[in-house]
Design a protein around this motif. Structure first.
Motif, mmCIF file in Angstrom:
data_model
loop_
_atom_site.group_PDB
_atom_site.id
_atom_site.type_symbol
_atom_site.label_atom_id
_atom_site.label_comp_id
_atom_site.label_asym_id
_atom_site.label_seq_id
_atom_site.Cartn_x
_atom_site.Cartn_y
_atom_site.Cartn_z
ATOM 1 N N ASP A 9 -20.375 21.595 -4.736
ATOM 2 C CA ASP A 9 -20.471 22.997 -4.354
ATOM 3 C C ASP A 9 -19.137 23.675 -4.640
ATOM 4 O O ASP A 9 -18.190 23.556 -3.865
ATOM 5 N N SER A 10 -19.046 24.390 -5.756
ATOM 6 C CA SER A 10 -17.762 24.976 -6.154
ATOM 7 C C SER A 10 -17.295 26.039 -5.163
ATOM 8 O O SER A 10 -16.096 26.225 -4.983
ATOM 9 N N ASP A 11 -18.211 26.734 -4.495
ATOM 10 C CA ASP A 11 -17.807 27.719 -3.485
ATOM 11 C C ASP A 11 -17.129 27.022 -2.305
ATOM 12 O O ASP A 11 -16.097 27.460 -1.819
ATOM 13 N N TYR A 12 -17.726 25.937 -1.847
ATOM 14 C CA TYR A 12 -17.141 25.177 -0.742
ATOM 15 C C TYR A 12 -15.785 24.617 -1.165
ATOM 16 O O TYR A 12 -14.810 24.686 -0.423
ATOM 17 N N TYR A 13 -15.723 24.070 -2.355
ATOM 18 C CA TYR A 13 -14.476 23.486 -2.859
ATOM 19 C C TYR A 13 -13.369 24.532 -2.911
ATOM 20 O O TYR A 13 -12.252 24.278 -2.485
ATOM 21 N N SER A 14 -13.687 25.730 -3.387
ATOM 22 C CA SER A 14 -12.659 26.771 -3.477
ATOM 23 C C SER A 14 -12.198 27.218 -2.093
ATOM 24 O O SER A 14 -11.059 27.632 -1.919
ATOM 25 N N LYS B 233 0.831 -1.201 0.000
ATOM 26 C CA LYS B 233 0.000 0.000 0.000
ATOM 27 C C LYS B 233 0.864 1.248 0.000
ATOM 28 O O LYS B 233 1.947 1.265 0.574
ATOM 29 N N SER B 234 0.373 2.298 -0.651
ATOM 30 C CA SER B 234 1.057 3.590 -0.639
ATOM 31 C C SER B 234 0.765 4.307 0.673
ATOM 32 O O SER B 234 -0.257 4.061 1.313
ATOM 33 N N LYS B 235 1.632 5.221 1.029
ATOM 34 C CA LYS B 235 1.389 6.073 2.195
ATOM 35 C C LYS B 235 0.374 7.117 1.751
ATOM 36 O O LYS B 235 0.725 8.236 1.386
ATOM 37 N N GLN B 236 -0.874 6.695 1.766
ATOM 38 C CA GLN B 236 -1.932 7.519 1.203
ATOM 39 C C GLN B 236 -3.188 7.425 2.059
ATOM 40 O O GLN B 236 -3.593 6.351 2.464
ATOM 41 N N VAL B 237 -3.780 8.593 2.318
ATOM 42 C CA VAL B 237 -5.076 8.682 2.987
ATOM 43 C C VAL B 237 -6.078 9.039 1.896
ATOM 44 O O VAL B 237 -5.861 9.980 1.134
ATOM 45 N N LEU B 238 -7.169 8.288 1.808
ATOM 46 C CA LEU B 238 -8.149 8.485 0.741
ATOM 47 C C LEU B 238 -9.482 8.944 1.297
ATOM 48 O O LEU B 238 -10.020 8.348 2.229
ATOM 49 N N PHE B 239 -9.998 10.024 0.717
ATOM 50 C CA PHE B 239 -11.398 10.407 0.926
ATOM 51 C C PHE B 239 -12.077 10.201 -0.410
ATOM 52 O O PHE B 239 -11.599 10.671 -1.448
ATOM 53 N N LEU B 240 -13.206 9.525 -0.399
ATOM 54 C CA LEU B 240 -13.921 9.237 -1.633
ATOM 55 C C LEU B 240 -15.400 9.515 -1.425
ATOM 56 O O LEU B 240 -16.039 8.875 -0.584
ATOM 57 N N GLY B 241 -15.940 10.497 -2.118
ATOM 58 C CA GLY B 241 -17.356 10.820 -1.980
ATOM 59 C C GLY B 241 -17.652 12.192 -2.546
ATOM 60 O O GLY B 241 -16.765 12.863 -3.076
ATOM 61 N N ARG B 242 -18.907 12.584 -2.443
ATOM 62 C CA ARG B 242 -19.261 13.939 -2.885
ATOM 63 C C ARG B 242 -18.524 14.941 -2.018
ATOM 64 O O ARG B 242 -18.442 14.782 -0.806
ATOM 65 N N ILE B 243 -17.983 15.962 -2.632
ATOM 66 C CA ILE B 243 -17.238 16.969 -1.880
ATOM 67 C C ILE B 243 -18.221 18.073 -1.495
ATOM 68 O O ILE B 243 -18.467 19.007 -2.246
ATOM 69 N N PHE C 70 -17.154 13.834 -6.740
ATOM 70 C CA PHE C 70 -17.880 14.879 -7.452
ATOM 71 C C PHE C 70 -17.910 16.143 -6.603
ATOM 72 O O PHE C 70 -18.260 16.096 -5.429
ATOM 73 N N ILE C 71 -17.525 17.240 -7.200
ATOM 74 C CA ILE C 71 -17.526 18.522 -6.499
ATOM 75 C C ILE C 71 -18.881 19.175 -6.730
ATOM 76 O O ILE C 71 -19.165 19.704 -7.795
#
Length: 176
Positions: A115-120, A72-82, A112-113
């Motif tokens: 809310d572009s305001d939240y993402y920014s 495994k890579s030294k990686q933390v994964l978040f997967l879901g709607r942002i 999937f992003i």
């Protein structure tokens, strides 16, 4: 599969989320839950009858894979709607203030992003954080099998299938 709560939804949305299944019942439709826990919550908290429980299942591609869990890579994964309710901002803040980046870990945020305001607001220029957008089912499996840690800080979807898939893929789980 989510449960309407004060923490995640405003008053109007909570009422709509509870009203829609009632309308379905009154018009002769059937309500389905993804677990007996969700069925129980809807019956006891909202007085809604659930006609059938259909469990989310993990596809055989997760447990019949040839991935090596020791590589495994030294990686933390978040997967879901942002979206804010998923706690991505808290995950980023916690990751940046932890020792993980100093120890060579990367945070990968995929999804999937909405809310572009939240993402920014939460996107920061960091060598240790990658936003990769929406991914296919195959890319999701590869990311899970490659990641050491899977993070899900959404306390309002208690029976989400992604947590079970990540566990089968050999990830350590970071849950709220």
């Amino acid at each position: 599969h989510g449960i309407p709560t004060k923490q995640a939804h405003n008053w109007v949305v909570r009422r709509l989320l509870a009203l829609i299944p009632k309308v379905v019942q009154l018009t002769g439709g059937r309500n389905v839950a993804v677990s007996y826990l969700i069925k129980s919550v809807y019956l006891t908290q909202f007085g809604l009858r659930v006609d059938r429980v259909i469990h989310n299942g993990i596809g055989s591609e997760f447990y019949e894979s040839t991935y090596d869990h020791n590589k495994k890579s030294k990686q933390v994964l978040f997967l879901g709607r942002i979206v804010k309710d998923k706690g991505v901002d808290k995950l980023i803040s916690g990751f940046e203030s932890s020792n993980l980046p100093k120890n060579g870990y990367k945070l990968v945020v995929a999804g999937f992003i909405e809310d572009s305001d939240y993402y920014s607001q939460i996107k920061k220029m960091s060598d240790n954080i990658s936003f990769i957008g929406e991914v296919s089912a195959l890319e999701k499996r590869v990311l899970m099998h490659d990641s050491e840690i899977f993070a899900s800080l959404n306390q309002f979807e208690p029976m989400g299938i992604s947590v079970a898939e990540a566990a089968v893929a050999g990830c350590k789980l970071l849950l709220s």
